[in-house]
Design a protein around this motif. Structure first.
Motif, PDB file in Angstrom:
ATOM      1  N   LEU A   1       0.825  -1.212   0.000  1.00 45.83           N
ATOM      2  CA  LEU A   1       0.000   0.000   0.000  1.00 45.83           C
ATOM      3  C   LEU A   1       0.862   1.266   0.000  1.00 45.83           C
ATOM      4  O   LEU A   1       0.418   2.314  -0.456  1.00 45.83           O
TER       5      LEU A   1
ATOM      6  N   LEU B   1       4.365   2.335  -3.702  1.00 48.97           N
ATOM      7  CA  LEU B   1       4.386   3.272  -4.836  1.00 48.97           C
ATOM      8  C   LEU B   1       4.401   4.731  -4.386  1.00 48.97           C
ATOM      9  O   LEU B   1       4.834   5.612  -5.133  1.00 48.97           O
ATOM     10  N   GLN B   2       3.966   4.971  -3.166  1.00 45.96           N
ATOM     11  CA  GLN B   2       4.086   6.324  -2.597  1.00 45.96           C
ATOM     12  C   GLN B   2       5.576   6.642  -2.393  1.00 45.96           C
ATOM     13  O   GLN B   2       6.036   7.743  -2.700  1.00 45.96           O
TER      14      GLN B   2
ATOM     15  N   ALA C   1       7.097   7.303  -5.809  1.00 49.35           N
ATOM     16  CA  ALA C   1       6.740   8.634  -6.338  1.00 49.35           C
ATOM     17  C   ALA C   1       7.590   9.726  -5.675  1.00 49.35           C
ATOM     18  O   ALA C   1       8.067  10.653  -6.346  1.00 49.35           O
ATOM     19  N   GLU C   2       7.809   9.594  -4.375  1.00 52.17           N
ATOM     20  CA  GLU C   2       8.621  10.600  -3.647  1.00 52.17           C
ATOM     21  C   GLU C   2      10.083  10.543  -4.104  1.00 52.17           C
ATOM     22  O   GLU C   2      10.730  11.579  -4.253  1.00 52.17           O
TER      23      GLU C   2
ATOM     24  N   ARG D   1       0.697   7.331  -9.545  1.00 54.32           N
ATOM     25  CA  ARG D   1       1.548   7.459  -8.364  1.00 54.32           C
ATOM     26  C   ARG D   1       1.857   8.901  -7.964  1.00 54.32           C
ATOM     27  O   ARG D   1       2.175   9.164  -6.807  1.00 54.32           O
ATOM     28  N   ASP D   2       1.750   9.843  -8.897  1.00 53.16           N
ATOM     29  CA  ASP D   2       2.031  11.235  -8.545  1.00 53.16           C
ATOM     30  C   ASP D   2       1.000  11.784  -7.555  1.00 53.16           C
ATOM     31  O   ASP D   2       1.238  12.799  -6.907  1.00 53.16           O
TER      32      ASP D   2
ATOM     33  N   LYS E   1       0.173  10.213  -4.981  1.00 48.23           N
ATOM     34  CA  LYS E   1       0.639   9.626  -3.717  1.00 48.23           C
ATOM     35  C   LYS E   1      -0.450   8.834  -2.969  1.00 48.23           C
ATOM     36  O   LYS E   1      -0.961   7.881  -3.505  1.00 48.23           O
ATOM     37  N   LYS E   2      -0.816   9.288  -1.752  1.00 48.16           N
ATOM     38  CA  LYS E   2      -1.758   8.497  -0.954  1.00 48.16           C
ATOM     39  C   LYS E   2      -3.102   8.298  -1.667  1.00 48.16           C
ATOM     40  O   LYS E   2      -3.739   7.253  -1.542  1.00 48.16           O
TER      41      LYS E   2
END
Lengths: 70, 471
Positions: free
Chosen positions: A35, A38-39, A42-43, B292-293, B295-296
Motif C-alpha cells: 500500500l 508506490l508512494q 513517487a517521492e 503514483r504522482d 501519492k496516498k
C-alpha cells in the motif's frame, strides 16, 4: 545519496528517527508494504528527478535495489 | 465429482498410481487426459469451454508481443468469460438444445467448471508474454496442463505462469511426496466434513430461514459462517495441494492462519493469498503506478478499484459490492492511520492488545461476510439491524441455543457444541496441526487418528459442494 534517500524514507514512513542502510529491505520497515510502496517510489522520483519503469518498480525490495537506479 | 466424494478418491489413486510408475516424459500427457476426464465428467460443456479458451490463449500469446490489438482481444475474451460466467451462474434454467442425441445447455458453456479461475491464469499468461517477462510456452500439452490440472481447476490456487509452467518438465515424485500429499489430503477432508459441514445447519438456520432471532444468535451465526467458509475453502486448498503433491506438483499456499490477523491489511496477506496476489499484480500495482504522482490518493483509488473488481469477480450483484466496499473502507482507514496504529502497538506491546486487535479484525471480517453470505442486501441489512436490537433473548435455550442447534433435541445440542469445540480446538492448535501434516513423522498415527475423527464426527452426504465452487 543515502542521506538524501533517508530523508525521503522518513517523510513517507512518518518516522523522523528512521535509519536506513544499503541492506535495509521491506521486511525491516513495518510501514513499507504494497500500500505504501508506490508512494515511496513517487517521492523518490520527485526528489531525485528520475522515472522508473513499471518492471523496475516491481523489482525494488531494498535500499540497495533503489540506489542502483538513481 | 467434488474433491470430497468417494469417486474422486478412487479416481485420484488410480491417476497417482499410474503417474508414479509411468515414464517422466509421458506424465504431462497423462495428467492432461486425467484432467479432461475429471472436467468432462462434470459436464461436457465445461471441457469444451476449457479447451477452446486454452487453445485461444495459447495461439494468441505467440502473436501478442508484436500485435497490441491481439493482446487487447485476448484480454477482452478472458474478461468477457468471467463476466458471462458470473451473469449466467445466476440463471438456473438454461436454454437446452439436443444435438445428435447429446443434451447441451448453452448456459453450461458459460458456467463452465473453473472458468473464472483459469481465466485469471490466462490473463496472467498473456500479460507476462506481452511484456516479455516470460517466453510463450512452446508445448501445447504443458499449456493445457497449466489450465486444466484437476487438483486446482475447480477453485485454484490461482497459479501464475512462472510458478507452474517451468516445473512441468522437471517433475519428480518421491515416497515422501506421496506420504505428505496423502496426509494433507486427509487434513483437507477433515476440515471440510468434520468442521465446515458440521457448521452448515447453524449458519443456514439464521441466514436462509428465520432472520428474526435475537442479536447474539445472529452474531454467532455470522461468526460461524466465517469459520465455516475458512475451513471449507482452506480444506479444499489442503486437498488440492495434497493431491497435487502426490502427483509431483507444489501449488501455492492459499491460507496462512488468517483468522489470527491483527489488521485487515494483514488478513488479506493471509486469506486467499493466490487471488489477492493476482489482483495486486495485475490490477492494483499497474493502476497505482500510473496514478503514483497523486501519492496516498493513488493508493486509495487502487484499493477501491481492486476490491470492487474482486467483489465483481466473485459475483455480479449488490451483496458483493457491499462486501467489497466494507474492505475498501477497512483498508483505506488502515492506510491513513498506519503510523498511529504502529505507535500504539509498540506502546502496548502485550498479549492483551494483540488479542484485542485480532478480535476487532475478526469482527470486521465477519461483518463484511454477512453481505457475502446473505441472499440480498435487504436481508443483510435486516440481519445487521437485528444484531443491534433485542440482543439478549428472553429464554437462552429457545432463543439462542435451539436456533443454532437445529433440531431442538438434546442430541442436536450435543452435536452443536461438539462442532464448536472441534472448530475452536483446530483454530487454537492450527499451526501445530498443519506442521504435523507437512512432516513424515508419526505418519501412521496421524493417518489413523484423522481417519477415526472423520468416521466418528464427519458429515457424510456423498460430497457436499465447496463454497468456492460457485465462483
Amino acid at each position: 545519496m543515502l542521506e538524501k534517500l533517508q530523508q525521503v524514507f522518513r517523510k513517507v514512513f512518518e518516522d523522523d528517527n528512521l535509519i536506513i542502510t544499503q541492506s535495509t529491505s521491506a521486511s525491516h520497515i513495518k510501514m513499507w508494504d504494497s500500500l505504501t510502496h508506490l508512494q515511496l517510489i513517487a517521492e523518490i522520483e520527485a526528489e531525485f528527478k528520475v522515472k522508473f519503469t513499471f518492471d523496475q518498480v516491481m523489482m525494488f525490495n531494498s535500499v540497495a535495489d533503489i540506489l542502483k537506479l538513481i | 465429482m467434488t474433491l470430497n466424494s468417494p469417486l474422486f478418491f478412487l479416481f485420484l489413486f488410480i491417476v497417482v498410481f499410474i503417474n508414479y510408475f509411468i515414464s517422466k516424459s509421458l506424465r504431462a500427457t497423462l495428467l492432461v487426459a486425467a484432467s479432461f476426464l475429471f472436467i468432462g465428467y462434470y459436464n461436457i460443456e465445461s471441457l469444451i469451454t476449457l479447451v477452446v479458451f486454452s487453445l485461444l490463449n495459447f495461439f494468441l500469446a505467440k502473436k501478442v508481443i508484436a500485435n497490441r490489438s491481439l493482446y487487447v482481444l485476448a484480454l477482452f475474451l478472458n474478461i468477457s468469460a468471467i463476466l458471462l460466467f458470473n451473469y449466467f451462474s445466476k440463471i438456473t434454467n438454461g436454454l437446452g438444445v439436443s444435438i445428435s442425441g447429446f443434451q447441451f445447455s448453452f448456459t453450461h458453456f458459460f458456467i463452465a467448471l473453473g472458468l473464472s479461475f483459469y481465466s485469471l491464469q490466462n490473463i496472467a499468461y498473456i500479460t507476462e508474454v506481452r511484456f516479455k517477462r516470460i517466453q510463450s510456452e512452446s508445448s501445447l500439452i504443458n499449456y493445457l496442463l497449466y489450465c486444466s490440472f484437476f487438483p486446482k481447476v475447480i477453485s485454484g490456487p490461482v497459479m501464475l505462469p512462472n510458478e507452474f509452467l517451468p516445473r512441468i518438465s522437471s517433475v519428480t515424485i518421491t515416497k515422501s511426496d506421496l506420504i505428505i500429499g496423502f496426509k494433507r489430503l486427509l487434513l483437507g477432508l477433515f476440515k471440510k466434513i468434520v468442521i465446515a459441514d458440521r457448521l452448515v445447519a447453524a449458519v443456514s438456520s439464521v441466514f436462509d430461514f428465520n432472520s428474526d432471532y435475537a442479536g447474539i444468535t445472529t452474531i454467532t451465526a455470522a461468526y460461524l459462517f466465517t469459520i465455516q467458509m475458512y475451513f471449507d475453502f482452506s480444506g479444499y486448498t489442503d486437498m488440492a495441494m495434497g493431491a497435487a503433491k502426490m502427483l509431483g506438483f507444489e501449488l501455492k499456499e492459499n491460507f496462512d492462519t488468517p483468522l489470527r490477523s491483527s489488521s485487515v491489511t494483514e488478513f488479506w496477506r493471509r486469506w486467499h493469498i493466490s487471488l489477492i496476489a493476482w489482483f495486486t499484480k495485475y490490477i492494483y500495482y499497474p493502476l497505482v503506478y500510473r496514478l503514483r504522482d497523486y501519492k496516498k490518493y493513488a493508493a486509495l483509488a487502487g484499493i477501491a478499484v481492486t476490491f470492487i473488481l474482486s467483489g465483481l469477480w466473485h459475483r455480479i450483484g449488490f451483496t458483493f459490492i457491499c462486501w467489497a466496499l466494507c474492505h475498501v473502507f477497512y483498508l483505506s482507514f488502515e492506510l491513513l492511520t498506519k503510523r498511529s496504529r504502529l505507535n500504539l502497538s509498540e506502546k502496548f506491546n502485550n498479549i492483551f492488545y494483540k488479542s484485542f486487535t485480532v478480535f476487532l479484525v475478526f469482527n470486521a471480517v465477519c461483518f463484511s461476510n454477512i453481505f457475502f453470505r446473505a441472499e440480498s442486501v435487504e436481508k443483510a441489512i435486516h440481519l445487521i439491524k437485528n444484531s443491534c436490537t433485542h440482543f439478549i433473548p428472553a429464554d437462552w435455550l429457545s432463543g439462542y441455543i435451539a436456533p443454532l442447534a437445529v433440531g431442538g433435541h438434546q442430541v442436536d445440542e450435543f452435536n452443536f457444541f461438539t462442532s464448536i469445540f472441534i472448530a475452536l480446538f483446530v483454530l487454537l492448535f492450527e499451526k501445530k496441526i498443519n506442521r504435523l501434516a507437512l512432516k513424515e513423522n508419526y505418519s501412521i498415527l496421524y493417518v489413523v487418528l484423522i481417519m477415526l475423527l472423520i468416521m466418528v464426527f464427519g458429515i457424510f452426504n456423498s460430497g457436499t459442494r465447496f463454497i468456492y465452487m460457485q465462483f
